[in-house]
Structures are given as structure tokens and as C-alpha cells.
Design a protein around this motif. Structure first.
Motif, PDB file in Angstrom:
ATOM      1  N   LEU A 104     -26.594 -19.637  91.635  1.00  0.00           N
ATOM      2  CA  LEU A 104     -27.962 -20.149  91.708  1.00  0.00           C
ATOM      3  C   LEU A 104     -28.715 -19.547  92.890  1.00  0.00           C
ATOM      4  N   ASP A 163     -28.020 -21.591  96.112  1.00  0.00           N
ATOM      5  CA  ASP A 163     -26.839 -21.249  96.903  1.00  0.00           C
ATOM      6  C   ASP A 163     -26.939 -19.885  97.586  1.00  0.00           C
ATOM      7  N   PHE A 187     -30.652 -14.270  85.292  1.00  0.00           N
ATOM      8  CA  PHE A 187     -30.924 -15.210  84.207  1.00  0.00           C
ATOM      9  C   PHE A 187     -31.840 -16.321  84.699  1.00  0.00           C
ATOM     10  N   TYR A 204     -31.206 -24.450  78.977  1.00  0.00           N
ATOM     11  CA  TYR A 204     -31.370 -23.323  78.069  1.00  0.00           C
ATOM     12  C   TYR A 204     -31.655 -22.069  78.885  1.00  0.00           C
ATOM     13  N   PHE A 205     -30.962 -20.985  78.498  1.00  0.00           N
ATOM     14  CA  PHE A 205     -31.044 -19.760  79.271  1.00  0.00           C
ATOM     15  C   PHE A 205     -31.845 -18.689  78.541  1.00  0.00           C
ATOM     16  N   GLY A 240     -16.988 -10.992  88.196  1.00  0.00           N
ATOM     17  CA  GLY A 240     -16.046 -11.778  88.978  1.00  0.00           C
ATOM     18  C   GLY A 240     -16.622 -13.007  89.621  1.00  0.00           C
ATOM     19  N   HIS A 241     -17.953 -13.234  89.460  1.00  0.00           N
ATOM     20  CA  HIS A 241     -18.577 -14.388  90.111  1.00  0.00           C
ATOM     21  C   HIS A 241     -19.192 -15.379  89.148  1.00  0.00           C
ATOM     22  N   GLY A 242     -19.214 -15.087  87.881  1.00  0.00           N
ATOM     23  CA  GLY A 242     -19.958 -15.982  87.011  1.00  0.00           C
ATOM     24  C   GLY A 242     -21.427 -15.932  87.382  1.00  0.00           C
ATOM     25  N   LEU A 243     -22.153 -17.013  87.182  1.00  0.00           N
ATOM     26  CA  LEU A 243     -23.563 -17.084  87.543  1.00  0.00           C
ATOM     27  C   LEU A 243     -23.714 -17.913  88.810  1.00  0.00           C
ATOM     28  N   TYR A 249     -34.753 -22.546  86.750  1.00  0.00           N
ATOM     29  CA  TYR A 249     -33.727 -22.004  87.628  1.00  0.00           C
ATOM     30  C   TYR A 249     -33.677 -20.480  87.520  1.00  0.00           C
ATOM     31  N   TYR A 297     -34.525 -22.732  92.476  1.00  0.00           N
ATOM     32  CA  TYR A 297     -34.854 -23.603  91.361  1.00  0.00           C
ATOM     33  C   TYR A 297     -36.159 -24.327  91.667  1.00  0.00           C
ATOM     34  N   TYR A 310     -30.680 -17.598  88.266  1.00  0.00           N
ATOM     35  CA  TYR A 310     -29.299 -17.288  88.593  1.00  0.00           C
ATOM     36  C   TYR A 310     -29.128 -15.772  88.561  1.00  0.00           C
ATOM     37  N   GLN A 331     -25.869 -12.872  87.881  1.00  0.00           N
ATOM     38  CA  GLN A 331     -24.508 -12.737  87.405  1.00  0.00           C
ATOM     39  C   GLN A 331     -23.932 -11.410  87.853  1.00  0.00           C
ATOM     40  N   PRO A 375     -32.648 -14.460  78.009  1.00  0.00           N
ATOM     41  CA  PRO A 375     -31.753 -13.372  77.605  1.00  0.00           C
ATOM     42  C   PRO A 375     -31.256 -12.518  78.766  1.00  0.00           C
TER      43      PRO A 375
END
Lengths: 113, 110
Positions: free
Chosen positions: A45, A59, A90, A103-104, A40-43, A33, A48, A35, A37, A106
Motif C-alpha cells: 500500500l 506503508d 494497482f 475492486y482492483f 516477491g512482495h505481493g502488493l 487505494y 489511500y 498499491y 506490486q 487492471p
């Protein structure tokens, strides 16, 4: 512990330039995946993949392409970078079975001037 | 609206105190993961839950797939618990992708 690495870790690009972000995983996971960041939005997508040769839109795929040449590698490509793509990116990997975590890596900080 | 609603957005704790973070889901959720993002930006896996509760040291998490919420409890907070906590839902997205909440910034002070 599963391992996901990203390169570069930091990147400065110019508007209109091409940027390639790379991700490598040694977990033998089928799914990978990308993503981004933003404050204010988080992560969120972007793209993928289910496995080598597969790429799917997430998204917010506009302005991005992805490439999965092998099980281990998944790239995110910005053909014509824009300042709005300045963000932290990420990569993650995960199995396609239930009952297991993703698992992400760094993260890669991208600044488009 | 957002599919994952996380609260509070910020939380200040004194060492030794306890508190809870919550995520509400607006759609069917198969599983939830909790992460802590440290000052370097790395996402550290805390919990994966498909149901029930899990505990790890001073952290405990619960997931109610029927009532569509998850909680993360921090007991006896320590300075090293500071960071931004994210919940993420596996909600039927393609490839088991995650939908993230907007995070809770936890600050623990002496």
C-alpha cells in the motif's frame, strides 16, 4: 460488477521526470487505494483516501504523492521518478462499510529509465 | 515479520487433482480476500470472507478469525486454474486497506 479503470496502462519515464498515474471508479465507493506490486512482495500500500479531498499515507509512501479531487478520481504522482519506482501499480476502490470486497483496476506498468 | 504468510509459494497440479493454499495471519484480521492474478496481470476477485466458508464451483475458501488463518481449496483442478493466487487481509489498516501475501503460483498440467 464494479468498475475501476487506470491510465496509462503502460508508461516509460526518465529518471527525474514527473509521472502521474490516474484512476477512475464508477462504484461510488468512498475509499480508494494505490498499491505497487514487485516480484516477491505481493502488493504493498502506497497511499489511500477516504473520499474527495482526503489522502493518507500507506506503508510505503516515500517518493509518492496522491490527489483525490473527486469521489471518482484518485491520482498517484511521482514528482521525481527514480528507477526503484519501476513497478506495476494497482488502483482499487472499496466501500467504507464491512462485508464487501475491494475492486482492483487492471494495473499500470511503469518503467523508469 | 510479515503479517500475512502465504504457502506454498509454488504448486504444480495435474488436471483432476485437488490441493489447498493457506495463509496465516500474525495479527487480528477482520476479513480476508482471495484473488487470482491471470497472465495479463489482472486481479480477479475470488472470495471475500469475514468468517466461515464460501464455495464457488470448484473453489472453496475458509477463514478462521480466531486461529488466524485462511485456506483456499482447489478441487478437480483444470488448466484454467493456473495463475498466481493471493490472499489479502483486512487487518485494521487505515481505510480498510489490505495486506497481501506474497502469492502462490499454481501450474496445472494435463
Amino acid at each position: 460488477e464494479a468498475a475501476v479503470t487506470q491510465s496509462p496502462r503502460n508508461k516509460v519515464a526518465v529518471t527525474g521526470g514527473k509521472v502521474t498515474l490516474s484512476c477512475n471508479q464508477t462504484n461510488n465507493h468512498n475509499n480508494m487505494y494505490w498499491y505497487r506490486q514487485d516480484t516477491g512482495h505481493g502488493l504493498r500500500l502506497i497511499h489511500y483516501s477516504y473520499g474527495a479531498g482526503s489522502t493518507e499515507k500507506g506503508d510505503i509512501p516515500d517518493g509518492y504523492k496522491a490527489s483525490r479531487p473527486s469521489q471518482e478520481n484518485f491520482s498517484l504522482i511521482l514528482e521525481l521518478a527514480t528507477p526503484s519506482q519501476t513497478s506495476v501499480y494497482f488502483c482499487a476502490s472499496g466501500p467504507d462499510r464491512n462485508q464487501d470486497t475491494q475492486y482492483f483496476g487492471p494495473g499500470t506498468r511503469l518503467l523508469v529509465l | 515479520g510479515d503479517q500475512v504468510e502465504q504457502s506454498p509459494s509454488a504448486l504444480s497440479l495435474h488436471e483432476g487433482t485437488s490441493s489447498a493454499l493457506r495463509c496465516n495471519f500474525t495479527t487480528t484480521t477482520r476479513s480476508v480476500q482471495w484473488f487470482r492474478q491471470n497472465s495479463r496481470g489482472s486481479l480477479i476477485n475470488l472470495f471475500y470472507l469475514a468468517s466461515g466458508t464460501k464455495e464457488n464451483g470448484r473453489l472453496k475458501s475458509a477463514f478462521d478469525s480466531k486461529e488466524l488463518y485462511s485456506t483456499l481449496h482447489i478441487r478437480d483442478a483444470q488448466l484454467e486454474d493456473s495463475g498466481t493466487y493471493f490472499c489479502a487481509a483486512e487487518a485494521g489498516q487505515g481505510g480498510r486497506a489490505l495486506i497481501f501475501g506474497t502469492g502462490t503460483t499454481v501450474s496445472v498440467s494435463p
